[in-house]
Design a protein around this motif. Sequence first.
Motif, PDB file in Angstrom:
ATOM      1  N   MET B  26       1.297  -1.361  -0.079  1.00 20.57           N
ATOM      2  CA  MET B  26       0.392  -0.141   0.331  1.00 20.57           C
ATOM      3  C   MET B  26       1.246   1.202  -0.161  1.00 20.57           C
ATOM      4  O   MET B  26       2.110   1.640   0.124  1.00 20.57           O
ATOM      5  N   VAL B  28       1.410   5.857   0.742  1.00 22.23           N
ATOM      6  CA  VAL B  28       0.763   6.616   1.336  1.00 22.23           C
ATOM      7  C   VAL B  28       1.424   7.989   1.080  1.00 22.23           C
ATOM      8  O   VAL B  28       3.038   8.398   0.621  1.00 22.23           O
ATOM      9  N   VAL B  29       0.425   8.778   0.784  1.00 20.22           N
ATOM     10  CA  VAL B  29       1.570   9.941  -0.009  1.00 20.22           C
ATOM     11  C   VAL B  29       2.002  11.136   0.873  1.00 20.22           C
ATOM     12  O   VAL B  29       1.132  11.739   1.946  1.00 20.22           O
ATOM     13  N   GLY B  54      -0.815  12.816   3.112  1.00 20.44           N
ATOM     14  CA  GLY B  54      -1.688  11.883   3.705  1.00 20.44           C
ATOM     15  C   GLY B  54      -2.709  10.964   3.484  1.00 20.44           C
ATOM     16  O   GLY B  54      -3.240   9.917   3.981  1.00 20.44           O
ATOM     17  N   ILE B  83       3.968   1.015   2.133  1.00 18.53           N
ATOM     18  CA  ILE B  83       4.126  -0.262   3.134  1.00 18.53           C
ATOM     19  C   ILE B  83       3.840  -1.092   2.795  1.00 18.53           C
ATOM     20  O   ILE B  83       3.320  -1.473   2.388  1.00 18.53           O
ATOM     21  N   LEU B  88       2.281  -4.413   7.585  1.00 15.84           N
ATOM     22  CA  LEU B  88       1.014  -4.618   8.099  1.00 15.84           C
ATOM     23  C   LEU B  88       0.394  -4.842   8.955  1.00 15.84           C
ATOM     24  O   LEU B  88      -0.428  -5.045  10.429  1.00 15.84           O
ATOM     25  N   ARG B  91       1.038  -5.807  12.142  1.00 13.06           N
ATOM     26  CA  ARG B  91       0.627  -4.988  13.179  1.00 13.06           C
ATOM     27  C   ARG B  91      -1.095  -5.203  13.495  1.00 13.06           C
ATOM     28  O   ARG B  91      -1.225  -4.756  14.593  1.00 13.06           O
ATOM     29  N   ASP B  95      -2.711  -4.602  16.301  1.00 15.82           N
ATOM     30  CA  ASP B  95      -3.593  -3.890  16.785  1.00 15.82           C
ATOM     31  C   ASP B  95      -4.480  -3.043  16.012  1.00 15.82           C
ATOM     32  O   ASP B  95      -4.675  -2.943  15.263  1.00 15.82           O
ATOM     33  N   LEU B  97      -7.096  -2.398  15.758  1.00 18.38           N
ATOM     34  CA  LEU B  97      -8.180  -0.283  15.485  1.00 18.38           C
ATOM     35  C   LEU B  97      -6.715  -0.215  14.005  1.00 18.38           C
ATOM     36  O   LEU B  97      -7.252   1.563  13.963  1.00 18.38           O
ATOM     37  N   LEU B  98      -5.651  -0.276  13.786  1.00 18.05           N
ATOM     38  CA  LEU B  98      -4.989   0.257  13.220  1.00 18.05           C
ATOM     39  C   LEU B  98      -5.469   0.190  11.523  1.00 18.05           C
ATOM     40  O   LEU B  98      -5.361   1.187  10.980  1.00 18.05           O
ATOM     41  N   ASN B 101      -8.627   4.034   9.914  1.00 20.53           N
ATOM     42  CA  ASN B 101      -8.082   4.637   9.372  1.00 20.53           C
ATOM     43  C   ASN B 101      -8.482   4.077   7.816  1.00 20.53           C
ATOM     44  O   ASN B 101      -8.953   4.914   7.519  1.00 20.53           O
ATOM     45  N   LEU B 102      -8.113   2.222   7.729  1.00 18.93           N
ATOM     46  CA  LEU B 102      -7.688   2.050   6.134  1.00 18.93           C
ATOM     47  C   LEU B 102      -9.841   2.276   6.072  1.00 18.93           C
ATOM     48  O   LEU B 102     -10.037   2.541   4.895  1.00 18.93           O
TER      49      LEU B 102
END
Lengths: 469, 125
Positions: B26, B28-29, B54, B83, B88, B91, B95, B97-98, B101-102
């Motif tokens: 993945m 991220v800019v 972001g 990423i 990922l 993780r 977690d 909850l990570l 955001n996705l």
Amino acid sequence: MKLSPPTSVADSFSSIVEDDDLDFNLRDGSRVAVVGGGPAGSFFSYFLLKMANAIDLDIEVDIFEPRAFQYCGPAGCNHCGGIVSESLVQILATEGIVLPERVVQRGVESYVVHMDVGDVSIESPVHEQRIAALYRGNGPREGGDAPLESFDGYLQGMATDSGANVVRKLITDVESRGGLPYLKFADGQAESYDLVAVAAGVNSNFINMLDDLTSEFEPPKTTRGYICEFKSTEKEIHRILGKSVHVFLLDIPRFEFAAIIPKGQFATVVMVGDDLDQELVHAFLNDPVVRRTFPTDTTPCVCSCSPLINLGARKRPYADRVVMIGDSGITRLYKDGIGAAFRTGKAAATTAVFHGVSKKDFEKHYWPTCRNIVNDNRVGKVMFATNAIMKNSRLTRRAMLGMASKEQAKDGAKPHMSSLLWNMFTGSAPYVEMFRGTLHPGFIYNLLLSVSGSLWPKSNKKQIKRKVA
Amino acid sequence: MVRGALGKVYKDGEDIIQQGKTGDSMYVVQGGRVEVVQKSEDGVEQHLAFLEAGDFFGEMAVFEKEVRSATVRAAGKARVLKIDKKALLTRIREDPLLAVNLLKTMSHRIRYLNAEISRHKETHL
Ligand SMILES: Cc1cc2nc3c(=O)[nH]c(=O)nc-3n(C[C@H](O)[C@H](O)[C@H](O)COP(=O)(O)OP(=O)(O)OC[C@H]3O[C@@H](n4cnc5c(N)ncnc54)[C@H](O)[C@@H]3O)c2cc1C
């Protein structure tokens, strides 16, 4: 028809206890104090408020932090090497947190390992700058004109943007009254909170004051590190060090580990070890291997410190309404302390918002994150001990160098030793994963080959020549 | 670009991921802007969106083993962080909850696509 079993006295009692547990939930208007506004305190506050907001829970968060991160030198700095690991950079990006260019002083692309037997540059596996070298405060003592911004200040800004209040006060004591924690200030005033998150690091006396809240907590074991900032011009630092962190595996008595990190017009020298003193620092800076990489005669040291490093907490870092996060609680051995502050800060915040703030809640939902770190550190100890043995023998130093150099030179070669060294120095992977890598038949075979090559480097060549002849 | 840049710098017009190709990362800019475009069956390229610091893309590859559904290229000089899928997912296991955001961004995209589909239907009725 089956009857449901009669409710026993014990059952009724346990239901009362369960109901009583509800008092340990955060509710609208609950007050949370965070002692220390370093990475752990800011990450905790940021996630606590973000998650509370997501479930429409209206809580108040006060971060107590006497340090002002906009100052240069010790007044604004939480003394550290300032490396944000590859894994944390990626996690932050996934969380939508982009580290601004003014905070990151250097994007790191490779690690150069220096030994008396030679040097090897280990490139990032993805060939991009995924490690950040930065300053925790506003740079070294003489950094006034440098275009920097503090990392800790940036994180604190994220917490305040989410609604946290920063109170520039030192907490001088803490006590329990009627089941609630009270924080005491220098002026003798005290305030009660529904939850206190202790994020005061290990360089503060505060973690020795928690007896009244929990007799079960013992401050973590510590050792001292040494940090020195050298100033030059940005061009010169770039010419000498490039975009790499330079690490040293040297056979100097009592020496364990040192790194030199480029940061714009400065370079940070970090030394870690159980037996560090001025004599050892001098021996290191004057070692021929170091001098050929980083001659310090023309670059004066403008700021130095000897902060404590957390070497492992002895007991569980929580009690009713109290949770220890970051260095005050559990952190990773020697590496990625900021990453551990993120992990423990977020796990504690998640527990507080979604489960409650009792000792039982932290045991069930916060401890697993800490336990993973503790278990991984056990493997880390073995890895560091093995590394110390290998570093102290010229033969194994040569073998490590030979194996890593071959892998780096050959496109498509399996990077067994390079991955190990990369992960060991960058702190990006769990120690367990690194250890597994060393059990790979390819790693063992190539290491043995490299050791035997180092044993008879010349006679080997002669033998081959003779065979050919 | 400045010394404090994280990620990799892509030149204006350089492809970062390509439609139809496989991939397991993945992105991220971090700085600058990237453009998301999609080729229709008749080979015509259509602009879908611009993404900025972001924003992320290529996230579908983390969750499914399909080929990339669009091409993303730098619009001007852009800096983008890759990423790793394995790191990922490891993780996310510790977690969960990570992933929120996705999910949030993916849900925004579904909402946007739904709106586009209804707009498309209306204009063709
Ligand atoms: C030599 C050395 C090099 C290191 N290099 C790295 C590295 O390169 N990368 C990395 O990831 N980690 C590194 N670390 C580890 C890293 O510094 C810590 O893990 C990290 O700072 C922990 O963050 P924290 O928020 O828990 O604590 P801290 O950063 O120590 O923050 C604690 C805060 O609490 C405040 N405080 C203390 N007492 C009180 C009080 N009574 N009242 C109110 N506020 C208080 C302090 O002012 C401070 O701001 C290094 C450590 C050392 C010693």
